[in-house]
Design an enzyme around this catalytic site. Structure first.
Site, PDB file in Angstrom:
ATOM      1  N   ASN A   1      -2.661 -17.389  -0.576  1.00 60.14           N
ATOM      2  CA  ASN A   1      -2.116 -16.119  -1.044  1.00 60.14           C
ATOM      3  C   ASN A   1      -2.010 -16.100  -2.567  1.00 60.14           C
ATOM      4  O   ASN A   1      -1.782 -17.129  -3.197  1.00 60.14           O
ATOM      5  CB  ASN A   1      -0.734 -15.874  -0.419  1.00 60.14           C
ATOM      6  CG  ASN A   1      -0.810 -15.825   1.088  1.00 60.14           C
ATOM      7  OD1 ASN A   1      -1.871 -15.595   1.666  1.00 60.14           O
ATOM      8  ND2 ASN A   1       0.316 -16.066   1.758  1.00 60.14           N
TER       9      ASN A   1
ATOM     10  N   HIS B   1      -6.315 -19.656  -4.452  1.00 60.97           N
ATOM     11  CA  HIS B   1      -7.059 -18.450  -4.849  1.00 60.97           C
ATOM     12  C   HIS B   1      -6.476 -17.767  -6.068  1.00 60.97           C
ATOM     13  O   HIS B   1      -6.788 -16.610  -6.321  1.00 60.97           O
ATOM     14  CB  HIS B   1      -7.112 -17.469  -3.661  1.00 60.97           C
ATOM     15  CG  HIS B   1      -7.914 -17.993  -2.506  1.00 60.97           C
ATOM     16  ND1 HIS B   1      -7.799 -17.505  -1.226  1.00 60.97           N
ATOM     17  CD2 HIS B   1      -8.834 -18.990  -2.435  1.00 60.97           C
ATOM     18  CE1 HIS B   1      -8.634 -18.158  -0.424  1.00 60.97           C
ATOM     19  NE2 HIS B   1      -9.248 -19.079  -1.135  1.00 60.97           N
TER      20      HIS B   1
ATOM     21  N   CYS C   1      -8.663 -12.958 -19.980  1.00 58.88           N
ATOM     22  CA  CYS C   1      -9.625 -12.061 -20.621  1.00 58.88           C
ATOM     23  C   CYS C   1     -11.041 -12.354 -20.125  1.00 58.88           C
ATOM     24  O   CYS C   1     -11.419 -13.509 -19.924  1.00 58.88           O
ATOM     25  CB  CYS C   1      -9.569 -12.244 -22.151  1.00 58.88           C
ATOM     26  SG  CYS C   1     -10.731 -11.172 -23.009  1.00 58.88           S
TER      27      CYS C   1
ATOM     28  N   CYS D   1     -12.522 -13.600 -24.044  1.00 59.44           N
ATOM     29  CA  CYS D   1     -11.992 -14.753 -24.805  1.00 59.44           C
ATOM     30  C   CYS D   1     -11.053 -15.572 -23.921  1.00 59.44           C
ATOM     31  O   CYS D   1     -10.950 -15.316 -22.726  1.00 59.44           O
ATOM     32  CB  CYS D   1     -11.270 -14.241 -26.054  1.00 59.44           C
ATOM     33  SG  CYS D   1      -9.674 -13.458 -25.723  1.00 59.44           S
TER      34      CYS D   1
ATOM     35  N   CYS E   1      -8.707  -9.580 -28.199  1.00 58.08           N
ATOM     36  CA  CYS E   1     -10.055  -9.099 -28.556  1.00 58.08           C
ATOM     37  C   CYS E   1     -10.333  -7.683 -28.041  1.00 58.08           C
ATOM     38  O   CYS E   1     -11.379  -7.099 -28.327  1.00 58.08           O
ATOM     39  CB  CYS E   1     -11.113 -10.052 -27.996  1.00 58.08           C
ATOM     40  SG  CYS E   1     -11.328  -9.930 -26.211  1.00 58.08           S
TER      41      CYS E   1
ATOM     42  N   ALA F   1       5.747 -15.462  11.389  1.00 54.95           N
ATOM     43  CA  ALA F   1       6.330 -16.555  10.595  1.00 54.95           C
ATOM     44  C   ALA F   1       7.795 -16.282  10.285  1.00 54.95           C
ATOM     45  O   ALA F   1       8.628 -17.195  10.257  1.00 54.95           O
ATOM     46  CB  ALA F   1       5.537 -16.693   9.298  1.00 54.95           C
TER      47      ALA F   1
HETATM   48  N1  APR Z   1       3.189 -14.079  10.817  1.00 51.10           N
HETATM   49  C1  APR Z   1       2.220 -15.032  10.906  1.00 51.10           C
HETATM   50  N2  APR Z   1       0.892 -14.743  10.958  1.00 51.10           N
HETATM   51  C2  APR Z   1       0.557 -13.437  10.937  1.00 51.10           C
HETATM   52  C3  APR Z   1       1.503 -12.392  10.868  1.00 51.10           C
HETATM   53  C4  APR Z   1       2.865 -12.762  10.803  1.00 51.10           C
HETATM   54  N3  APR Z   1       3.830 -11.832  10.743  1.00 51.10           N
HETATM   55  N4  APR Z   1       0.834 -11.191  10.877  1.00 51.10           N
HETATM   56  C5  APR Z   1      -0.485 -11.498  10.946  1.00 51.10           C
HETATM   57  N5  APR Z   1      -0.650 -12.832  11.002  1.00 51.10           N
HETATM   58  C6  APR Z   1      -1.896 -13.606  11.063  1.00 51.10           C
HETATM   59  C7  APR Z   1      -3.060 -12.861  11.665  1.00 51.10           C
HETATM   60  O1  APR Z   1      -3.076 -13.009  13.073  1.00 51.10           O
HETATM   61  C8  APR Z   1      -4.241 -13.585  11.004  1.00 51.10           C
HETATM   62  O2  APR Z   1      -4.656 -14.697  11.776  1.00 51.10           O
HETATM   63  O3  APR Z   1      -2.267 -13.899   9.736  1.00 51.10           O
HETATM   64  C9  APR Z   1      -3.668 -14.086   9.689  1.00 51.10           C
HETATM   65  C10 APR Z   1      -4.186 -13.328   8.478  1.00 51.10           C
HETATM   66  O4  APR Z   1      -5.562 -13.581   8.406  1.00 51.10           O
HETATM   67  P1  APR Z   1      -6.389 -12.984   7.173  1.00 51.10           P
HETATM   68  O5  APR Z   1      -6.052 -11.550   7.001  1.00 51.10           O
HETATM   69  O6  APR Z   1      -7.810 -13.408   7.393  1.00 51.10           O
HETATM   70  O7  APR Z   1      -5.796 -13.712   5.920  1.00 51.10           O
HETATM   71  P2  APR Z   1      -6.152 -15.157   5.401  1.00 51.10           P
HETATM   72  O8  APR Z   1      -6.450 -16.092   6.522  1.00 51.10           O
HETATM   73  O9  APR Z   1      -5.068 -15.550   4.469  1.00 51.10           O
HETATM   74  O10 APR Z   1      -7.481 -14.859   4.568  1.00 51.10           O
HETATM   75  C11 APR Z   1      -7.989 -15.902   3.803  1.00 51.10           C
HETATM   76  O11 APR Z   1      -9.594 -14.378   2.830  1.00 51.10           O
HETATM   77  O12 APR Z   1      -9.979 -12.292   1.975  1.00 51.10           O
HETATM   78  C12 APR Z   1      -9.817 -13.641   1.639  1.00 51.10           C
HETATM   79  O13 APR Z   1      -8.979 -14.494  -0.374  1.00 51.10           O
HETATM   80  C13 APR Z   1      -8.619 -13.795   0.766  1.00 51.10           C
HETATM   81  O14 APR Z   1      -6.919 -15.495   0.807  1.00 51.10           O
HETATM   82  C14 APR Z   1      -7.665 -14.608   1.617  1.00 51.10           C
HETATM   83  C15 APR Z   1      -8.596 -15.342   2.550  1.00 51.10           C
END
Ligand code: APR
Length: 260
Positions: free
Chosen positions: A111, A128, A136, A139, A161, A242
């Site tokens: 995140n 990430h 920038c 620069c 810049c 979570a």
């Molecule tokens: N608590 C826990 N998990 C949850 C909740 C919640 N309240 N709500 C949704 N989820 C779960 C979903 O089921 C899913 O498996 O969180 C996950 C989110 O998945 P993604 O949207 O794919 O996010 P993430 O895995 O962090 O993506 C990875 O992809 O787009 C790129 O850079 C971006 O960091 C990101 C990376």
């Protein structure tokens, strides 16, 4: 987003997770967008909302999108910053701070919202980048935006810049920061218990850390309302949000360990 609030907390799984954590000496958290869902921040695999509904993150979070239309990319990040500033850390972020008060715990997050740090977590590796940091395009100038900053939607200009600033975030097609990768690799190698929280495990190389821990010796606890590619291989699954699971695990630890 999976409507996690309807899911029922499985007390057996909570106790099992608490038992695995209590036995551990070196805990690593691998967190994804799901841990921030209850803060009102859309995850990546769900459809975006409102005026951003017609875009996928991949249409916006890339060097090509920024070169094509920096104003649109900045407007999207300003929108996400506003959501983050409005939502703030949730009970899941705060529960990890409680856990770190008595356990050796390091967070590796995909995140960019900075909510683990905003909750008080001190040991965090951001794979990430961070939405509040800017660099920038031309620069070496860098700055950190303050949450309270008026969130317009104009592209941010470099004070040195005058060129365009960009969010200090790893965009699709870009490499992850080498230092963050090295720190994460070492933390995963040293861990004897890993909590995989709110990630779909679809985006590499971050998802490779989950594959590594599932194939390794550490015990793995997954917290996610939905199944993921590794759900069948972990030691304990909590199929709820979570913000429901983590405080329950901390409470179970408190109940079971008078020393805490
Ligand atoms: N608590 C826990 N998990 C949850 C909740 C919640 N309240 N709500 C949704 N989820 C779960 C979903 O089921 C899913 O498996 O969180 C996950 C989110 O998945 P993604 O949207 O794919 O996010 P993430 O895995 O962090 O993506 C990875 O992809 O787009 C790129 O850079 C971006 O960091 C990101 C990376």
């Amino acid at each position: 987003m999976t409507d996690a609030t309807d899911a029922v907390l499985d007390s057996v799984a909570v106790d099992r997770a608490a038992e695995l954590i209590a036995q551990a000496t070196n805990i690593v958290v691998l967190s994804g967008a799901g841990i921030s869902a209850e803060s009102g921040i859309p995850t990546f695999r769900e459809a975006q909302t409102g005026l951003w509904a017609r875009f996928s993150p991949a249409d916006l979070a890339s060097p090509e999108a920024f070169a094509r239309d920096p104003a649109r990319v900045w407007a999207w990040y300003h929108w996400r910053r506003t959501l983050i500033a409005r939502g703030g850390p949730n009970a899941g972020h705060h529960a990890l701070v409680s856990l770190a008060a008595t356990q050796h715990l390091h967070i590796i997050t995909q995140n960019v919202d900075g909510l683990h740090q905003a909750a008080g977590s001190a040991s965090v590796t951001e794979l990430h980048g961070n939405i509040w940091r800017e660099r920038c395009s031309n620069c070496a100038h860098r700055r950190t935006a303050r949450i309270a900053e008026a969130q317009g939607d104009a592209p941010v200009r470099c004070a040195d810049c005058g060129d365009l600033m960009r969010p200090d975030i790893v965009w699709f097609g870009e490499h992850l920061p080498t230092r963050a990768l090295a720190t994460a690799e070492q933390a995963v190698a040293d861990a004897d218990c890993v909590l995989v929280i709110g990630t779909s495990n679809q985006v590499y190389p971050a998802a490779a850390f989950v594959d590594t821990v599932v194939a390794g010796k550490a015990t793995v606890i997954e917290i996610n309302p939905a199944r993921t590619p590794v759900s069948g291989d972990v030691d304990c699954c909590l199929r709820v949000s979570a913000s429901l699971a983590l405080p329950a695990i901390v409470a179970a630890l408190d109940a079971g360990q008078p020393s805490r």
